[in-house]
Design an enzyme around this catalytic site. Structure first.
Site, PDB file in Angstrom:
ATOM      1  N   ASP A 115       0.884  -1.282  -0.015  1.00  0.00           N
ATOM      2  CA  ASP A 115      -0.092  -0.040   0.140  1.00  0.00           C
ATOM      3  C   ASP A 115       0.840   1.218  -0.028  1.00  0.00           C
ATOM      4  OD1 ASP A 115      -2.981   0.936   0.545  1.00  0.00           O
ATOM      5  OD2 ASP A 115      -1.823   2.030   1.773  1.00  0.00           O
ATOM      6  N   ASN A 123      -1.996  13.289  -5.375  1.00  0.00           N
ATOM      7  CA  ASN A 123      -2.900  13.776  -6.098  1.00  0.00           C
ATOM      8  C   ASN A 123      -3.209  15.528  -5.765  1.00  0.00           C
ATOM      9  OD1 ASN A 123      -3.534  11.682  -7.654  1.00  0.00           O
ATOM     10  ND2 ASN A 123      -4.555  10.755  -5.955  1.00  0.00           N
ATOM     11  N   HIS A 128      -4.274  14.783 -10.393  1.00  0.00           N
ATOM     12  CA  HIS A 128      -4.337  13.333 -10.464  1.00  0.00           C
ATOM     13  C   HIS A 128      -3.468  12.640 -11.683  1.00  0.00           C
ATOM     14  CE1 HIS A 128      -7.622  12.677  -7.756  1.00  0.00           C
ATOM     15  NE2 HIS A 128      -7.997  14.118  -7.972  1.00  0.00           N
ATOM     16  N   ASP A 132      -1.668   9.203 -11.325  1.00  0.00           N
ATOM     17  CA  ASP A 132      -1.721   8.150 -12.194  1.00  0.00           C
ATOM     18  C   ASP A 132      -0.452   7.632 -12.884  1.00  0.00           C
ATOM     19  OD1 ASP A 132      -4.645   8.174 -11.777  1.00  0.00           O
ATOM     20  OD2 ASP A 132      -5.140   9.112 -14.040  1.00  0.00           O
ATOM     21  N   ASP A 158      -4.570   2.846  -4.318  1.00  0.00           N
ATOM     22  CA  ASP A 158      -3.149   2.659  -4.013  1.00  0.00           C
ATOM     23  C   ASP A 158      -2.648   1.532  -3.498  1.00  0.00           C
ATOM     24  OD1 ASP A 158      -3.809   3.314  -1.584  1.00  0.00           O
ATOM     25  OD2 ASP A 158      -2.555   4.898  -1.231  1.00  0.00           O
TER      26      ASP A 158
END
Length: 240
Positions: A115, A123, A128, A132, A158
């Protein structure tokens, strides 16, 4: 003269007059008619066969295209669009299948939950699109870092997972921790900054007796414990 006589008749009723509109029917003419009929039927049969073969070829082509499309849709249903890794559904299918194999052949393996730390801040600070790109970079890294027999997935957001199949527990744990260290070396451009990837790791070994729900729960709890304690994983930070 002989032909005219056949047309006009010879008085015994075997043939009719031309004026009556009856076509002569001597053996040669009848054979000619039969030959014409046979050729016509043969031509018609060939045409039907040709049409049937063409239809069969077209049907086969459509079936091949349809099967390819079905496989493509099935792959999309099991694949994460952003990273190209397995998605949660695909990973659970793989996990279930390999646990069945472990039970049958007495195999062992390891599930690793990964994680990303502080991913929301990426972000928020970089947008964003940068987030990505971080996810794609992590996905590409995991794909390159595992064996051809292992599996990597993006479970959502994530959160990622790696399944080390037919692997001894200790070497698999060492490999997972090595991957986590290498993950921290990744750098992704973010405006005037670079993003350094950090993550938390949870590991759970399995045998042929392990239940899928128990395995997932152990890996998940181990990952959150690692995140809470700060353990081997730092945070996902933005570097100047």
């Amino acid at each position: 003269m002989g032909y005219a006589k056949r047309i006009l008749g010879n008085g015994d009723g075997a043939a009719s007059a031309v004026g009556d509109g009856i076509i002569p029917s001597d053996p040669q003419t009848e054979q000619f008619r039969r030959n014409l009929g046979s050729e016509a039927r043969a031509a018609a049969a060939r045409h039907i066969v040709t049409q049937a073969l063409a239809f069969a070829d077209e049907a086969e082509s459509r079936i091949v295209a349809l099967n390819a499309r079905i496989r493509q849709l099935e792959a999309l249903a099991l694949t994460d669009e952003l990273t190209g890794l397995l998605n949660r559904r695909g990973f659970h299918e793989v996990l279930h299948r390999n646990l069945l194999s472990a039970a049958r052949y007495e195999e062992t393996g390891l599930l690793a939950y990964i994680d990303l730390d502080n991913f929301k801040s990426v972000n928020d600070r970089c947008g964003h699109a940068a987030g990505d790109e971080v996810l794609r970079t992590v996905g590409s890294f995991l794909s390159r870092s595992i064996r051809a027999t292992d599996y990597a997935a993006r479970l959502g957001g994530d959160e990622f997972a790696v399944l080390f199949v037919r692997a001894d527990h200790r070497p698999a744990r060492d490999r997972a921790r090595e991957m986590l260290r290498d993950l921290g070396k990744l750098r992704i451009a973010c405006k005037t900054h670079r993003i350094s990837v950090r993550a938390s790791l949870g590991l759970a070994a399995y045998t042929g007796e392990t239940q899928i729900e128990h395995l997932i729960d152990r890996a998940d709890r181990a990952m959150y414990a690692d995140k809470k304690n700060g353990g081997r994983a730092a945070r996902l930070t933005t570097l100047g």
